[in-house]
Design a protein around this motif. Structure first.
Motif, short mmCIF file in Angstrom:
data_model
loop_
_atom_site.label_atom_id
_atom_site.label_comp_id
_atom_site.label_asym_id
_atom_site.label_seq_id
_atom_site.Cartn_x
_atom_site.Cartn_y
_atom_site.Cartn_z
N PHE A 11 0.83 -1.20 0.00
CA PHE A 11 0.00 0.00 0.00
C PHE A 11 0.87 1.26 0.00
CE2 PHE A 11 -2.26 3.41 2.14
CZ PHE A 11 -3.39 3.51 1.35
N ARG A 12 1.89 1.28 0.86
CA ARG A 12 2.80 2.44 0.90
C ARG A 12 3.49 2.64 -0.46
NH1 ARG A 12 3.97 0.83 6.45
NH2 ARG A 12 3.36 2.55 7.82
N GLU A 13 3.83 1.53 -1.12
CA GLU A 13 4.50 1.63 -2.42
C GLU A 13 3.67 2.41 -3.44
OE1 GLU A 13 5.35 -2.44 -3.51
OE2 GLU A 13 7.31 -2.38 -2.55
N VAL A 14 2.39 2.12 -3.53
CA VAL A 14 1.56 2.79 -4.54
C VAL A 14 1.22 4.22 -4.15
CG1 VAL A 14 -0.67 1.89 -3.71
CG2 VAL A 14 -0.43 2.60 -6.08
N LEU A 15 1.07 4.47 -2.86
CA LEU A 15 0.66 5.82 -2.44
C LEU A 15 1.83 6.73 -2.11
CD1 LEU A 15 -2.29 6.96 -2.05
CD2 LEU A 15 -2.21 4.50 -2.22
N LEU A 16 2.81 6.22 -1.41
CA LEU A 16 3.77 7.12 -0.78
C LEU A 16 5.21 7.06 -1.29
CD1 LEU A 16 2.45 6.61 2.85
CD2 LEU A 16 2.04 8.58 1.35
N ASP A 17 5.72 5.88 -1.58
CA ASP A 17 7.18 5.86 -1.79
C ASP A 17 7.70 4.75 -2.70
OD1 ASP A 17 6.97 3.55 -0.23
OD2 ASP A 17 7.81 4.50 1.55
N GLY A 18 6.85 4.01 -3.34
CA GLY A 18 7.33 2.87 -4.10
C GLY A 18 7.64 3.17 -5.55
N LEU A 19 8.45 2.31 -6.11
CA LEU A 19 8.81 2.40 -7.52
C LEU A 19 8.72 1.03 -8.20
CD1 LEU A 19 11.99 4.68 -7.20
CD2 LEU A 19 9.67 5.36 -7.84
N TRP A 20 8.42 -0.01 -7.46
CA TRP A 20 8.57 -1.36 -7.96
C TRP A 20 7.59 -1.71 -9.09
CZ3 TRP A 20 6.13 -6.38 -6.71
CH2 TRP A 20 6.85 -7.44 -7.23
N ILE A 21 6.31 -1.51 -8.93
CA ILE A 21 5.33 -1.93 -9.93
C ILE A 21 5.23 -0.92 -11.08
CG2 ILE A 21 2.88 -2.42 -10.36
CD1 ILE A 21 4.26 -4.61 -8.73
N ALA A 22 5.00 0.33 -10.77
CA ALA A 22 4.73 1.35 -11.80
C ALA A 22 5.90 2.31 -11.99
CB ALA A 22 3.48 2.13 -11.43
N ASN A 23 6.98 2.10 -11.27
CA ASN A 23 8.13 2.99 -11.30
C ASN A 23 7.77 4.41 -10.88
OD1 ASN A 23 10.94 3.17 -11.61
ND2 ASN A 23 10.72 4.17 -13.57
N THR A 24 6.65 4.52 -10.14
CA THR A 24 6.21 5.80 -9.61
C THR A 24 5.17 5.53 -8.52
OG1 THR A 24 5.45 8.03 -10.20
CG2 THR A 24 4.34 6.18 -11.29
N ASN A 25 4.63 6.57 -7.93
CA ASN A 25 3.60 6.45 -6.90
C ASN A 25 2.80 7.74 -6.87
OD1 ASN A 25 4.89 8.34 -4.84
ND2 ASN A 25 6.54 6.85 -5.17
N PHE A 26 1.73 7.76 -6.09
CA PHE A 26 0.88 8.96 -6.02
C PHE A 26 1.68 10.18 -5.59
CE2 PHE A 26 -2.78 6.36 -6.59
CZ PHE A 26 -3.85 7.21 -6.84
N LYS A 27 2.46 10.05 -4.54
CA LYS A 27 3.19 11.21 -4.02
C LYS A 27 4.12 11.78 -5.08
CE LYS A 27 4.51 12.77 0.42
NZ LYS A 27 4.80 12.40 1.79
N ASP A 28 4.81 10.90 -5.80
CA ASP A 28 5.71 11.33 -6.86
C ASP A 28 4.94 12.03 -7.99
OD1 ASP A 28 8.25 11.42 -8.31
OD2 ASP A 28 7.42 9.82 -9.54
N GLN A 29 3.86 11.42 -8.44
CA GLN A 29 3.09 11.98 -9.55
C GLN A 29 2.40 13.29 -9.20
OE1 GLN A 29 2.85 11.12 -12.91
NE2 GLN A 29 4.67 10.02 -12.20
N LEU A 30 1.96 13.43 -7.96
CA LEU A 30 1.22 14.64 -7.58
C LEU A 30 2.13 15.77 -7.11
CD1 LEU A 30 -1.84 12.93 -5.87
CD2 LEU A 30 -1.71 13.92 -8.18
N SER A 31 3.38 15.45 -6.89
CA SER A 31 4.35 16.47 -6.50
C SER A 31 4.52 17.47 -7.64
CB SER A 31 5.69 15.80 -6.19
OG SER A 31 6.68 16.76 -5.98
N GLY A 32 4.37 18.73 -7.33
CA GLY A 32 4.55 19.77 -8.33
C GLY A 32 3.35 20.03 -9.22
N VAL A 33 2.26 19.30 -9.01
CA VAL A 33 1.04 19.57 -9.78
C VAL A 33 0.36 20.79 -9.14
CG1 VAL A 33 -1.27 18.71 -10.37
CG2 VAL A 33 0.70 17.17 -10.50
N SER A 34 0.13 21.81 -9.94
CA SER A 34 -0.53 23.01 -9.42
C SER A 34 -2.03 22.76 -9.31
CB SER A 34 -0.29 24.19 -10.36
OG SER A 34 -1.01 24.00 -11.58
#
Length: 156
Positions: A11-34
């Protein structure tokens, strides 16, 4: 490692800090979105803000059950995003998502493994394990949408 701890890690991987499955996560993708990007409609797709709200809605609803409450969320309300008209409102939504995602993960890792196969809220919803797995899968589904919408917005 217990099954509950493994689920919490996924769960943490997909939302907060993972890269294993999608090579990204919610926190990474939403960072810097205005906030303007977050509420911008692309064709008939949901907005980034709407998808963010949607995932948070389910996380918060499941937390309520983990804490001994009833399952009070309803699918029909899962896209009822309040109007976002500022960066502060967008950042508040993100902040609630990060706090509740960490809370969700922490609650999952404390579930005894034998409880994972018990009924979650009502028999029609299956087990705790099924609902946690479902939340992870649901999150990856919408993470993919957010990633694509973000690419569409930045290529315009």
């Amino acid at each position: 490692m217990s099954s509950a701890v493994q689920l919490s890690k996924r769960f943490r991987e997909v939302l907060l800090d993972g890269l294993w499955i999608a090579n990204t996560n919610f926190k990474d993708q939403l960072s810097g979105v205005s906030w303007e990007q977050a509420v911008t409609k692309v064709s008939s797709l949901n907005t980034i803000a709407m998808l963010t709200f949607h995932i948070h809605y389910y996380i918060a609803g499941i937390i309520n059950v983990f804490e001994g409450g009833a399952l009070e969320i309803k699918d029909q309300y899962s896209f009822d995003l309040p109007v976002i008209e500022s960066q502060a409102q967008w950042e508040e939504l993100l902040s609630r998502l990060w706090v509740d995602a960490e809370k969700f993960a922490g609650l999952v890792e404390r579930i005894p493994d034998d409880q994972l196969d018990e009924v979650f809220a009502d028999e029609k919803y299956g087990t705790y394990r099924r609902n946690i797995d479902g939340m992870i899968e649901h999150s990856y589904y919408h993470l993919g949408q957010i990633t694509l919408i973000k690419k569409l917005l930045t290529s315009q």
